[in-house]
Design a protein around this motif. Sequence first.
Motif, short mmCIF file in Angstrom:
data_model
loop_
_atom_site.label_atom_id
_atom_site.label_comp_id
_atom_site.label_asym_id
_atom_site.label_seq_id
_atom_site.Cartn_x
_atom_site.Cartn_y
_atom_site.Cartn_z
N SER A 4 -9.72 4.64 -12.16
CA SER A 4 -9.98 5.12 -13.51
C SER A 4 -10.64 4.07 -14.38
CB SER A 4 -8.67 5.59 -14.16
OG SER A 4 -8.16 6.71 -13.48
N GLY A 5 -10.38 2.80 -14.10
CA GLY A 5 -11.01 1.73 -14.85
C GLY A 5 -12.27 1.20 -14.20
N GLY A 6 -12.68 1.83 -13.09
CA GLY A 6 -13.88 1.36 -12.39
C GLY A 6 -13.69 0.02 -11.73
N ALA A 7 -12.43 -0.41 -11.55
CA ALA A 7 -12.14 -1.71 -10.97
C ALA A 7 -11.98 -1.60 -9.45
CB ALA A 7 -10.86 -2.29 -11.60
N THR A 8 -11.66 -2.71 -8.81
CA THR A 8 -11.56 -2.78 -7.35
C THR A 8 -10.10 -2.86 -6.94
OG1 THR A 8 -13.72 -3.82 -7.03
CG2 THR A 8 -12.06 -4.23 -5.33
N THR A 9 -9.74 -2.11 -5.89
CA THR A 9 -8.41 -2.21 -5.30
C THR A 9 -8.49 -3.04 -4.03
OG1 THR A 9 -7.78 -0.02 -6.11
CG2 THR A 9 -6.45 -0.95 -4.34
N PHE A 10 -7.66 -4.07 -3.96
CA PHE A 10 -7.53 -4.86 -2.75
C PHE A 10 -6.20 -4.48 -2.10
CE2 PHE A 10 -5.85 -9.00 -0.94
CZ PHE A 10 -6.53 -8.86 0.26
N TYR A 11 -6.27 -3.84 -0.94
CA TYR A 11 -5.08 -3.38 -0.25
C TYR A 11 -4.56 -4.49 0.65
CZ TYR A 11 -6.68 1.27 -1.61
OH TYR A 11 -7.11 2.37 -2.32
N TRP A 12 -3.30 -4.82 0.44
CA TRP A 12 -2.68 -5.84 1.29
C TRP A 12 -1.57 -5.20 2.11
CZ3 TRP A 12 -2.90 -10.51 3.36
CH2 TRP A 12 -1.74 -11.02 3.94
N SER A 13 -1.62 -5.40 3.40
CA SER A 13 -0.52 -5.00 4.26
C SER A 13 -0.46 -5.98 5.42
CB SER A 13 -0.69 -3.57 4.78
OG SER A 13 -1.87 -3.45 5.55
N ASP A 14 0.73 -6.15 5.95
CA ASP A 14 0.93 -7.08 7.05
C ASP A 14 2.11 -6.58 7.87
OD1 ASP A 14 0.05 -10.18 7.74
OD2 ASP A 14 2.12 -9.73 8.34
N PRO A 15 2.03 -6.67 9.20
CA PRO A 15 3.16 -6.19 10.01
C PRO A 15 4.43 -7.00 9.82
CG PRO A 15 1.52 -7.32 11.38
CD PRO A 15 0.90 -7.13 10.03
N LEU A 16 4.30 -8.23 9.33
CA LEU A 16 5.48 -9.06 9.11
C LEU A 16 6.11 -8.77 7.76
CD1 LEU A 16 4.14 -12.50 10.40
CD2 LEU A 16 5.71 -10.95 11.58
#
Length: 487
Positions: A211-223
């Motif tokens: 909605s703000g035209g910004a960037t999403t950085f998705y973080w995931s890790d199996p640990l």
Amino acid sequence: MIFDRLLQVAATAPETSGLRQGEDVLPYPSLARRIERLACGFANRGIGRGDVVALLIPNSPDIFAVAHALFAIGAIAMPLGPTATRAELAALAGKATPSAVVATPASKAAAEVLIADVAPGAALFITTDLAAVETAPVPLPALAADTPALYLFSSGSTGLPKVVPHTHAEILADGARTSGAWKLQPDDVVVNILPPNFAMGFLMGVIDTLSGGATTFYWSDPLPLALSRRKLLEAMVRQRVTLMGAVPAMYDIIAAQAGDFDLSLRIAFSGGAALKRSTFDAVQARFGIALRQAYGSTEAIMVSHNDAADPDATWASVGKPAGDAQVRIAPADTGLGDDVGELLIRSSSLMRGYLGDAAANALAFDDGWFRSGDLASLDEAGRIYIKGRSKLLIEVSGYKIDPIEVEDTLAAHPAVAELAVAGVPDARNGNKLRAYVVRRDEVSEDEIVRFARARLSSQKVPTEVAFLDALPRSSTGKLLRAKLLEL
């Protein structure tokens, strides 16, 4: 509706805005084109308006793409926890039987079992095969504002989970309110470390940042986060993350990581559970940023955000209502003072009612205001202070006891790692208090009780102590109080 907003952002946002995971960058224009093809592909496979689609997808760009493709054709996204047990998945999906399931390869077996358990005949799509589903774009349906788009589940921390439906208009309203409260700009990078079956995780990763035209950085890790926190912080430095949202337990873990990290954070906010001063202090000392509280619920989504000029003096507040959200305090016999009552909420992103649960809806609303179940007060500036949960109050010999107060007191014992307090039915007093304690060092039940007696009035002292290896928690670290008495 929601797809139209995606197209608007794709037409105006810079090529640097979009989704990131690892070193991959997906700009909004190319995302919009892919989502349009995927939406048409889903429609060609028989998924249409009003169909429920269960999502067994972790925090990733896939959750964004699949959800928006479903939104575009009027289908309903229903995110589930990829790590949930078979029984949990069946219990949740059984409340809104899905027509299809979209899963990652790692969750394929769980998806197949889910279909067998509650949705025989439902279609199964695997995320790595979605390119083959995409078809040439055709005109997509025009959708009304009240078209259902999302099924979330209430936490079930004090009862059985209920289906919380949200419409296109409600989701867009939440995105506008949240991005406005955060003052998001296209050069902002928002890290999302929360699972998508958690309301804050789904909405932050799918609509709020967009909605703000910004960037999403998705973080995931199996640990677990405790073992991957250094990698997370290093990634936040590389990606120049400017905004972060998490639950307090996650901030405790992250702040305990040694080393120097040149973070670019301008906002770090906490939600989902009460913030403790020790967590606020740890984050400020460790990273030089004041942790701000936000408040919302699965039913109302985002309600408030603390943007006070003096975050240290107002650290315990969840801020003022944001956007068109409104709150009021309903009088209640809380024993916490005349200014404390139940927090009632009204906003454009508030659900219209639980799915198929007239009895729950009758209790949940008061002349259009949602009864949050949270006890709160307002200061002279209109800032909200959450004091506890009305549903958590335990009546002991006529006294209403807030278990949070007892927990905060016992947590100061050096041998207590963590604990929870619950009421146990008692013939004489109505209820008696039982403390569930995870020990850091050796300590006896008698020592815990004596520690409480020295600091609390007699009716607030637990009469029983049960020692556990761990407290029952959700995937986001939220205490599942309803499960305590099952242990």
